[in-house]
Design a protein around this motif. Structure first.
Motif, PDB file in Angstrom:
ATOM      1  N   GLU A 182      -1.131  98.700  57.492  1.00 43.75           N
ATOM      2  CA  GLU A 182      -1.537  99.629  58.535  1.00 43.75           C
ATOM      3  C   GLU A 182      -2.789  99.056  59.191  1.00 43.75           C
ATOM      4  O   GLU A 182      -3.663  98.505  58.514  1.00 43.75           O
ATOM      5  N   PHE A 183      -2.846  99.160  60.499  1.00 48.48           N
ATOM      6  CA  PHE A 183      -4.022  98.674  61.215  1.00 48.48           C
ATOM      7  C   PHE A 183      -4.129  99.404  62.542  1.00 48.48           C
ATOM      8  O   PHE A 183      -3.171 100.008  63.013  1.00 48.48           O
ATOM      9  N   THR A 184      -5.289  99.338  63.111  1.00 44.81           N
ATOM     10  CA  THR A 184      -5.520  99.982  64.402  1.00 44.81           C
ATOM     11  C   THR A 184      -4.858  99.151  65.492  1.00 44.81           C
ATOM     12  O   THR A 184      -5.150  97.960  65.628  1.00 44.81           O
ATOM     13  N   PRO A 185      -3.946  99.749  66.249  1.00 43.86           N
ATOM     14  CA  PRO A 185      -3.295  99.004  67.335  1.00 43.86           C
ATOM     15  C   PRO A 185      -4.315  98.493  68.345  1.00 43.86           C
ATOM     16  O   PRO A 185      -5.375  99.088  68.535  1.00 43.86           O
ATOM     17  N   PHE A 186      -3.981  97.383  68.965  1.00 47.27           N
ATOM     18  CA  PHE A 186      -4.845  96.821  69.994  1.00 47.27           C
ATOM     19  C   PHE A 186      -3.990  96.172  71.062  1.00 47.27           C
ATOM     20  O   PHE A 186      -2.810  95.894  70.842  1.00 47.27           O
ATOM     21  N   GLU A 187      -4.585  95.945  72.238  1.00 45.25           N
ATOM     22  CA  GLU A 187      -3.866  95.311  73.337  1.00 45.25           C
ATOM     23  C   GLU A 187      -3.574  93.860  72.986  1.00 45.25           C
ATOM     24  O   GLU A 187      -4.476  93.109  72.614  1.00 45.25           O
ATOM     25  N   LYS A 188      -2.327  93.468  73.108  1.00 47.17           N
ATOM     26  CA  LYS A 188      -1.917  92.079  72.852  1.00 47.17           C
ATOM     27  C   LYS A 188      -1.979  91.347  74.191  1.00 47.17           C
ATOM     28  O   LYS A 188      -1.009  91.295  74.938  1.00 47.17           O
ATOM     29  N   ASN A 189      -3.134  90.817  74.520  1.00 51.37           N
ATOM     30  CA  ASN A 189      -3.361  90.116  75.774  1.00 51.37           C
ATOM     31  C   ASN A 189      -2.735  88.727  75.716  1.00 51.37           C
ATOM     32  O   ASN A 189      -2.869  88.022  74.717  1.00 51.37           O
ATOM     33  N   LYS A 190      -2.075  88.318  76.773  1.00 47.09           N
ATOM     34  CA  LYS A 190      -1.395  87.016  76.814  1.00 47.09           C
ATOM     35  C   LYS A 190      -2.360  85.848  76.601  1.00 47.09           C
ATOM     36  O   LYS A 190      -1.969  84.800  76.090  1.00 47.09           O
ATOM     37  N   SER A 191      -3.617  86.017  76.945  1.00 48.07           N
ATOM     38  CA  SER A 191      -4.586  84.936  76.752  1.00 48.07           C
ATOM     39  C   SER A 191      -4.840  84.656  75.265  1.00 48.07           C
ATOM     40  O   SER A 191      -5.323  83.594  74.913  1.00 48.07           O
ATOM     41  N   MET A 192      -4.509  85.606  74.412  1.00 49.25           N
ATOM     42  CA  MET A 192      -4.655  85.421  72.963  1.00 49.25           C
ATOM     43  C   MET A 192      -3.251  85.184  72.408  1.00 49.25           C
ATOM     44  O   MET A 192      -2.468  86.123  72.233  1.00 49.25           O
ATOM     45  N   HIS A 193      -2.910  83.926  72.166  1.00 53.85           N
ATOM     46  CA  HIS A 193      -1.535  83.617  71.790  1.00 53.85           C
ATOM     47  C   HIS A 193      -1.460  82.442  70.819  1.00 53.85           C
ATOM     48  O   HIS A 193      -2.370  81.630  70.723  1.00 53.85           O
ATOM     49  N   LEU A 194      -0.355  82.388  70.123  1.00 56.48           N
ATOM     50  CA  LEU A 194       0.014  81.238  69.307  1.00 56.48           C
ATOM     51  C   LEU A 194       0.739  80.289  70.241  1.00 56.48           C
ATOM     52  O   LEU A 194       1.527  80.733  71.076  1.00 56.48           O
ATOM     53  N   CYS A 195       0.498  78.998  70.116  1.00 63.47           N
ATOM     54  CA  CYS A 195       1.197  78.036  70.958  1.00 63.47           C
ATOM     55  C   CYS A 195       1.962  77.056  70.078  1.00 63.47           C
ATOM     56  O   CYS A 195       1.397  76.461  69.159  1.00 63.47           O
ATOM     57  N   LEU A 196       3.234  76.891  70.389  1.00 63.50           N
ATOM     58  CA  LEU A 196       4.095  75.935  69.697  1.00 63.50           C
ATOM     59  C   LEU A 196       4.546  74.895  70.713  1.00 63.50           C
ATOM     60  O   LEU A 196       4.927  75.242  71.833  1.00 63.50           O
ATOM     61  N   ALA A 197       4.513  73.631  70.322  1.00 62.53           N
ATOM     62  CA  ALA A 197       4.918  72.552  71.224  1.00 62.53           C
ATOM     63  C   ALA A 197       6.249  71.975  70.773  1.00 62.53           C
ATOM     64  O   ALA A 197       6.508  71.847  69.573  1.00 62.53           O
ATOM     65  N   THR A 198       7.088  71.631  71.742  1.00 62.97           N
ATOM     66  CA  THR A 198       8.383  71.006  71.475  1.00 62.97           C
ATOM     67  C   THR A 198       8.739  70.089  72.638  1.00 62.97           C
ATOM     68  O   THR A 198       8.307  70.320  73.766  1.00 62.97           O
ATOM     69  N   GLN A 199       9.523  69.089  72.345  1.00 62.23           N
ATOM     70  CA  GLN A 199      10.047  68.238  73.412  1.00 62.23           C
ATOM     71  C   GLN A 199      11.464  68.675  73.777  1.00 62.23           C
ATOM     72  O   GLN A 199      12.147  68.013  74.552  1.00 62.23           O
TER      73      GLN A 199
END
Length: 148
Positions: free
Chosen positions: A78-95
């Motif tokens: 359980e946690f306090t919901p927060f805005e998931k802003n696109k600037s805060m993201h996981l980035c995965l790279a692929t070819q």
């Protein structure tokens, strides 16, 4: 004079060695999720990450290998919901971005470019292509073609 030069070289060596980096590597990225099994389904079947067992086999934890020894840890709490802003993201790279996009479409996972245009790809000025998706909890994930 020679002992003085030797002492100076030794002191400079100590200074240089203390100025070196820590040589960090990313070990893991942890996120809190509402339903660990639903999120695990996404990270395992949509992103095709391989699951690795939690060392204590605790319920509510699912770990996935991103590459090498880097992982993403899903933690159901359980946690306090927060805005998931696109600037805060996981980035995965692929070819293989085209293959990823086809897989997302087959699984009805929407993707967009940075501004948010559906089914579009951003092409950065350095030539890297990127798309954005969201996991079941609304966390943003960038998938790009950067070479490492």
């Amino acid at each position: 004079m020679k002992p003085y030069i030797l002492l100076m070289c030794l002191l400079m060596g100590v200074q240089l060695s203390s100025a070196q980096s820590f040589d960090f590597k990313i070990d893991h990225f942890a996120i809190v999720v509402d339903d660990v099994d639903k999120s695990a389904e996404f990270y395992g079947n949509i992103l095709k990450l391989r699951e690795t067992p939690h060392p204590d086999k605790k319920p509510g934890f699912r770990w996935f290998i991103i590459e090498g020894s880097s992982q993403i840890h899903l933690i159901q709490k359980e946690f306090t919901p927060f805005e998931k802003n696109k600037s805060m993201h996981l980035c995965l790279a692929t070819q293989n971005l085209d293959t990823v996009i086809a897989h997302l479409k087959e699984n009805n996972v929407p993707f967009s470019d940075w501004p948010g245009k559906a089914n579009a790809i951003t092409k950065r000025t350095d030539g890297v292509k990127q798309i954005y998706i969201q996991d079941p909890d609304g966390y943003w994930i960038e998938i790009n073609t950067a070479e490492h």
